[in-house]
Scaffold this motif. Structure first.
Motif, PDB file in Angstrom:
ATOM      1  N   LYS A 183       0.809  -1.215   0.000  1.00 53.69           N
ATOM      2  CA  LYS A 183       0.000   0.000   0.000  1.00 53.69           C
ATOM      3  C   LYS A 183       0.849   1.276   0.000  1.00 53.69           C
ATOM      4  O   LYS A 183       2.009   1.268   0.381  1.00 53.69           O
ATOM      5  N   ASN A 184       0.177   2.340  -0.417  1.00 53.13           N
ATOM      6  CA  ASN A 184       0.738   3.695  -0.330  1.00 53.13           C
ATOM      7  C   ASN A 184       2.091   3.833  -1.024  1.00 53.13           C
ATOM      8  O   ASN A 184       3.010   4.464  -0.513  1.00 53.13           O
ATOM      9  N   THR A 185       2.214   3.209  -2.166  1.00 50.94           N
ATOM     10  CA  THR A 185       3.457   3.334  -2.924  1.00 50.94           C
ATOM     11  C   THR A 185       3.149   3.687  -4.373  1.00 50.94           C
ATOM     12  O   THR A 185       2.158   3.231  -4.941  1.00 50.94           O
ATOM     13  N   VAL A 186       3.997   4.493  -4.953  1.00 49.79           N
ATOM     14  CA  VAL A 186       3.932   4.743  -6.394  1.00 49.79           C
ATOM     15  C   VAL A 186       4.685   3.584  -7.045  1.00 49.79           C
ATOM     16  O   VAL A 186       5.839   3.306  -6.697  1.00 49.79           O
ATOM     17  N   ASP A 238      -0.105   5.675  -9.432  1.00 47.06           N
ATOM     18  CA  ASP A 238       0.052   6.282  -8.110  1.00 47.06           C
ATOM     19  C   ASP A 238      -0.508   5.374  -7.023  1.00 47.06           C
ATOM     20  O   ASP A 238      -0.881   4.225  -7.293  1.00 47.06           O
ATOM     21  N   GLU A 239      -0.589   5.897  -5.781  1.00 48.12           N
ATOM     22  CA  GLU A 239      -1.010   5.080  -4.640  1.00 48.12           C
ATOM     23  C   GLU A 239      -2.415   4.508  -4.802  1.00 48.12           C
ATOM     24  O   GLU A 239      -2.754   3.486  -4.204  1.00 48.12           O
ATOM     25  N   THR A 240      -3.254   5.160  -5.627  1.00 49.09           N
ATOM     26  CA  THR A 240      -4.633   4.699  -5.819  1.00 49.09           C
ATOM     27  C   THR A 240      -4.787   3.832  -7.068  1.00 49.09           C
ATOM     28  O   THR A 240      -5.880   3.371  -7.376  1.00 49.09           O
ATOM     29  N   GLN A 252       0.214  -3.665  -5.877  1.00 51.97           N
ATOM     30  CA  GLN A 252      -0.435  -2.732  -4.957  1.00 51.97           C
ATOM     31  C   GLN A 252      -1.637  -3.354  -4.262  1.00 51.97           C
ATOM     32  O   GLN A 252      -1.840  -3.173  -3.059  1.00 51.97           O
TER      33      GLN A 252
END
Length: 759
Positions: free
Chosen positions: A311-314, A332-334, A438
């Motif tokens: 999670k929370n990674t590009v 991106d993170e999403t 992700q």
């Protein structure tokens, strides 16, 4: 037969649990909903037990339906007796019912039916009496009738023996005894179909094994070899034993009539009974092998879907390739696509240098911290390129090789075209590979589970059964995690309890037209999403933007009143939600069981409410060990030496072992015998897909590209084997060999998985 009583006994559950579970299933409640929000009624049965219960319930109901059909058919023939009715009622498998019905079942034209039409049934009955004073040839003279086609006493006797042979074959008790004998003493054998038989099946060119010991993966291999014309497969039993069992039941003496009956018994076994029983046994072996393979596939799929997200990674996704280049996509993170490119790593040194500049720029410009590499063609070269590149970067970037199975299927799908209309098919694949790292669950639900490639012989499985089992796994995983109703794709939403594909699309359409959902009750405004669907889906859909904090938790709306009362009773407020220490401290001052009673809710539900208040919208995947990210050198087969210790990720689990990714292009095999010093009944008992394990190299075959691994530490002495108590002859006599249907864990005509009780 009370089906619910049988289910309670087989699953070792309380009658109340089964009655309530069946009632909920009959009320069209989904398995995830029952498992999560009806724990009081079912005694907290989990989704896997509930699915097994449902499968068995379906089988038993089909059994009852077939019994009623047989009773009706025999009654119409005016042949029903109390004894026959009792036999049908007491039958516990579809096979037993069919055996009982066999004598009354309308038959196509047979040698026996022709003989009956010629009026030879009285002669057959006379022979069966086996009166020592009867002269069968003399009696047969009375049945010679040229008009009916009986031209001699010999023809009359042959016709009578054909009738006896069919009657012997139709005897239900005898067939059951013969089936058990075949299962106990029979062997499955195979041979090459010819000189040009496919060498892939070389191990089965001269193969024989006792039926009760034949592993499912070998049955599947035999079935495929036979289907492809490479093998001839059959069942063998001890010579003459089947005939002797038939004669023991029907032959009374050694008279001339007795000899003819004995000949008819031998003919019945070889011509009628054994071919039928052989087909039944082969079908049962295959059915069990299919069920076992589906179970393995389901378990592997569950572990793959529930792999911890990064999670929370590009993330930079790399889809390797030679001629058409390596496709790159940054998300991106999403999961939103930020950048794409196609680079060539293997054409020339100049192209490789240009690729390094392009990828480095993408990493620096977008702040990439993780790289996801597909494991297909050119994967090793891409991994080598990545490892060299990140060593030159001033900040930490790590990578992981992920399975790209199904990525090409997804990228060419209608769903991918709708999601990425402006991107080329190949670039969509790179996006999917990035997103798999992700959030494996959210990405893999877009792909047909059969295309994900975990398991064995998946394309040989019965399609309907396979689809049902895998859909159930995906459904359980999605609902156990829950989804954000404002960001989830319709493919992800379609697996939520109570929501089908059409309703999922309507949810997406509603938020596109009206903006983000701001509370759960808005779901009732979605077209075709009524009160019944809302009851089942609401608790699994999170609304982060909601004013009511409960709407972003796994607490069901029907429990909001109890949740608020709990906060009040424990001197807590909505502001404390998510503060685990505060929630825990407030709750611990109270007796939770007494509090549940006071609030009018069940203890399991209240316990779940407390967990949600401690960590709203908790993700069960967060509790798992993180995936193994790499940042070091890439090894090749030539770098491996026996005894080398490595860390690896389990990629696939099959009946005979597990394949482990140790950082080279080829996955290594840990054979079942190398998984543990203890006896391992099945690899799934020791390892799971996605698990990080420590292994040692046993052997490397560079020519064949094979790596043998072990999970037994070679630096430690093997533990002394436990002494097993020798069973006495008396003990052995208490455990007679079971029939094939029990030995293999199924019954002909319907699969019966070994049962387990509530956990």
């Amino acid at each position: 037969m009370n089906i619910n009583t049988i289910l309670a006994q087989e699953f070792n559950l309380r009658q109340e649990q089964v009655d309530n579970a069946v009632a909920l299933i009959d009320d069209d409640k989904t398995i995830p909903f029952i498992a999560r929000y009806r724990k009081e009624q079912t005694g907290s049965l989990d989704d896997q037990v509930l699915r097994e219960l449902f499968d068995r319930l379906t089988y038993l109901r089909n059994l009852e339906k077939r019994k009623a059909e047989v009773v009706s058919a025999v009654t119409e023939q005016e042949k029903m007796t109390d004894e026959l009715a009792a036999a049908i009622e007491n039958a516990v498998t579809l096979v037993e019912v069919e055996d009982i019905y066999r004598p009354y079942k309308p038959k196509r034209k047979t040698r026996a039916s022709v003989a009956r039409d010629k009026g030879l049934e009285p002669l057959a009955q006379l022979l069966l009496e086996q009166n020592e004073q009867t002269d069968p040839e003399a009696e047969a003279l009375n049945f010679v009738n040229e008009e009916k086609g009986v031209n001699s006493p010999q023809e009359a006797l042959q016709g009578a023996m054909d009738i006896i042979a069919e009657d012997v074959s139709d005897n239900a008790e005898l067939r059951k005894e013969l089936r058990e004998m075949c299962a106990k003493k029979g062997s499955i054998v195979s041979a090459a179909s010819g000189e040009d038989a496919d060498e892939v099946y070389k191990n089965y060119f001269e193969y024989s094994e006792n039926l009760s010991k034949t592993a499912g993966h070998r049955v599947l291999a035999l079935d495929r070899g036979e289907k492809e014309g490479a093998l001839k497969v059959s069942i063998k039993v001890p010579e003459g034993e089947g005939e002797e069992i038939c004669k023991a039941k029907f032959v009374k003496n050694h008279s001339r009539c007795g000899e003819l009956v004995a000949n008819a018994c031998e003919d019945s076994f070889t011509r009628l009974i054994f071919p039928s029983v052989e087909r039944e046994i082969r079908a049962e072996l295959s059915a069990n092998a299919h069920e076992g393979a589906i179970k393995v596939f389901s378990s592997n799929l569950r572990q793959l879907l529930m792999a911890p997200p990064v999670k929370n990674t590009v993330t930079l996704g790399l889809d390797p390739g030679y001629a058409h280049g390596c496709k790159a996509a940054v998300v991106d993170e999403t999961g939103k696509v930020l950048d794409t490119a196609i680079v060539y790593l293997t054409r020339s040194k100049g192209e490789a240098e240009r690729a390094k500049r392009v990828v480095t720029d993408m990493i620096n410009r977008h702040g990439v911290t993780t790289i996801s590499i597909g494991n297909g063609t050119a994967s090793r070269e891409t991994e080598q390129f990545t490892a060299e590149l990140i060593r030159e970067l001033p900040r930490k970037v790590s990578y992981m090789v992920v399975s790209e199975a199904g990525a090409s299927v997804y990228s060419a799908s209608k769903l991918a075209a709708e999601e990425f209309p402006d991107y080329d098919v190949s670039l969509r694949s790179a996006v999917s590979i990035a997103r798999r790292l992700q959030d494996p669950l959210a990405e893999l639900v877009k792909i047909d589970p059969k295309a994900i490639g975990v398991g064995q012989y998946q394309h040989d499985m019965p399609k309907a059964r396979m689809d049902d089992a895998l859909k159930g796994v995906v459904e359980d995983c999605v609902n156990s995690v829950g989804v954000d109703v404002n960001t989830a794709s319709y493919s992800l939403l379609s697996y939520i309890s109570g929501i089908n594909s059409a309703v999922a699309k309507n949810i997406v359409l509603y938020r596109e037209e009206n903006g983000a959902f701001t509370d759960r009750k808005q779901l009732l405004k979605v077209k075709k999403l009524g009160a019944k669907a809302y009851e089942q889906c609401a608790g699994f859909l999170r609304v982060p933007e909601a004013a009511d904090p409960f709407d972003n938790t796994g607490i069901h709306p029907e429990s909001y009143t109890a949740a608020r009362a709990l906060l009040d009773r424990c001197s807590l407020t909505a502001a404390d939600i998510g503060n685990a220490d505060r929630i825990r401290a407030g709750v611990e001052k109270n007796d939770l069981a007494a509090l549940a009673k006071e609030l009018g809710t069940g203890l399991p539900t209240l316990t779940d409410i407390v967990k949600e208040l401690e960590k709203p919208g908790r993700d069960p995947r967060d509790e798992l060990p993180p995936p193994l990210m790499r940042s070091g050198d890439v090894m090749e087969l030539k770098d491996l030496t026996p005894g080398m210790e490595l860390m690896g990720t389990v990629r696939n689990v099959i009946d005979f072992g597990a394949f482990v990714d140790i950082g080279v292009h080829e996955d290594g095999l840990v054979h079942i015998s190398q998984l543990s010093y203890k006896h391992v009944a099945h690899p799934l008992d020791v390892v799971k897909v996605g698990e990080v394990v420590k292994v040692w190299v046993l052997e490397v075959d560079e020519k064949r590209g094979r790596i043998s691994l072990t999970m037994k530490d070679p630096n430690k002495p093997a533990p002394k084997p436990e002494r097993r108590r020798q069973r006495s002859k008396t003990d052995k006599n208490r455990r007679p060999d079971r029939p094939l249907s029990e030995t293999l864990g199924s019954s002909l005509g319907g699969i019966q998985i070994r049962r387990r009780g509530a956990r």
